[in-house]
Design a protein around this motif. Structure first.
Motif, PDB file in Angstrom:
ATOM      1  N   PRO A   1       8.618  -8.208 -36.523  1.00 34.79           N
ATOM      2  CA  PRO A   1       7.823  -8.663 -35.406  1.00 34.79           C
ATOM      3  C   PRO A   1       7.977  -7.916 -34.101  1.00 34.79           C
ATOM      4  O   PRO A   1       6.892  -7.790 -33.454  1.00 34.79           O
ATOM      5  N   SER A   2       9.004  -7.342 -33.969  1.00 30.49           N
ATOM      6  CA  SER A   2       9.061  -6.521 -32.576  1.00 30.49           C
ATOM      7  C   SER A   2       7.927  -5.096 -32.846  1.00 30.49           C
ATOM      8  O   SER A   2       7.667  -4.633 -31.716  1.00 30.49           O
TER       9      SER A   2
ATOM     10  N   LEU B   1      14.165  -2.003 -35.746  1.00 30.80           N
ATOM     11  CA  LEU B   1      13.857  -2.966 -36.745  1.00 30.80           C
ATOM     12  C   LEU B   1      14.661  -4.384 -36.510  1.00 30.80           C
ATOM     13  O   LEU B   1      14.778  -5.402 -37.488  1.00 30.80           O
ATOM     14  N   ALA B   2      14.983  -4.401 -35.114  1.00 31.17           N
ATOM     15  CA  ALA B   2      15.406  -6.083 -34.931  1.00 31.17           C
ATOM     16  C   ALA B   2      14.708  -7.369 -35.013  1.00 31.17           C
ATOM     17  O   ALA B   2      13.363  -7.113 -35.113  1.00 31.17           O
ATOM     18  N   GLY B   3      15.096  -8.063 -35.700  1.00 29.03           N
ATOM     19  CA  GLY B   3      14.377  -9.265 -36.155  1.00 29.03           C
ATOM     20  C   GLY B   3      13.552  -9.032 -37.517  1.00 29.03           C
ATOM     21  O   GLY B   3      13.087 -10.006 -37.910  1.00 29.03           O
ATOM     22  N   ALA B   4      13.823  -7.930 -38.049  1.00 25.90           N
ATOM     23  CA  ALA B   4      13.058  -7.725 -39.434  1.00 25.90           C
ATOM     24  C   ALA B   4      13.674  -8.898 -40.357  1.00 25.90           C
ATOM     25  O   ALA B   4      14.662  -9.215 -40.599  1.00 25.90           O
ATOM     26  N   TYR B   5      12.700  -9.234 -41.261  1.00 26.22           N
ATOM     27  CA  TYR B   5      12.890 -10.100 -42.473  1.00 26.22           C
ATOM     28  C   TYR B   5      11.983  -9.970 -43.608  1.00 26.22           C
ATOM     29  O   TYR B   5      10.993  -9.223 -43.581  1.00 26.22           O
ATOM     30  N   LEU B   6      12.484 -10.622 -44.731  1.00 25.42           N
ATOM     31  CA  LEU B   6      11.639 -10.357 -45.603  1.00 25.42           C
ATOM     32  C   LEU B   6      10.723 -11.817 -46.062  1.00 25.42           C
ATOM     33  O   LEU B   6      11.402 -12.785 -46.023  1.00 25.42           O
ATOM     34  N   ALA B   7       9.286 -11.458 -46.585  1.00 22.08           N
ATOM     35  CA  ALA B   7       8.774 -12.708 -46.592  1.00 22.08           C
ATOM     36  C   ALA B   7       8.304 -12.721 -48.065  1.00 22.08           C
ATOM     37  O   ALA B   7       7.397 -11.685 -48.476  1.00 22.08           O
TER      38      ALA B   7
END
Length: 126
Positions: free
Chosen positions: A36-37, A7-13
């Protein structure tokens, strides 16, 4: 053997799809966890509209890909089901597609029930 999700780089949009401010326009509000990964997007949408059919909400999932096309740096596709805020438990298929810059602003469209909206603004929530 164990498996772990990367989950590296996960973010909330969060943001909207549609002509906000136009009387009677259907507006999709989205809140998505982007990984994104894994090229994955999962979250919720709520459709608001100023008609007697009421509002809809539901869960969606989809894909995100980098494009390399100038200011359109990513494309997102979403699929899921929405249901009316009314008592009726009927689920309706929902789809959306977005062409976005790195800040989640751009152009997109969506479809559900007998509604098909194209070429409307996508605006990130600040």
């Amino acid at each position: 053997m164990s498996t772990q999700s990367n989950l590296a780089g996960a973010y909330l949009a969060k943001g909207t799809i549609g002509n906000v401010g136009m009387p009677g326009a259907q507006i999709v509000h989205f809140s998505l966890v982007v990984v994104p990964s894994q090229n994955s997007v999962n979250g919720a949408v709520q459709i608001t509209q100023a008609t007697q059919n009421g509002n809809y909400q539901g869960q969606v999932s989809g894909k995100i890909f980098a494009t390399g096309f100038g200011t359109t740096t990513q494309v997102v596709s979403l699929r899921g089901n929405v249901h009316s805020d009314r008592v009726t438990p009927i689920e309706i298929p929902f789809e959306a597609h977005l062409a976005l810059d790195g800040s989640w602003n751009g152009t997109g469209g969506f479809a559900y029930a007998n509604t098909h909206v194209e070429n409307v603004p996508v605006v990130a929530e600040k």
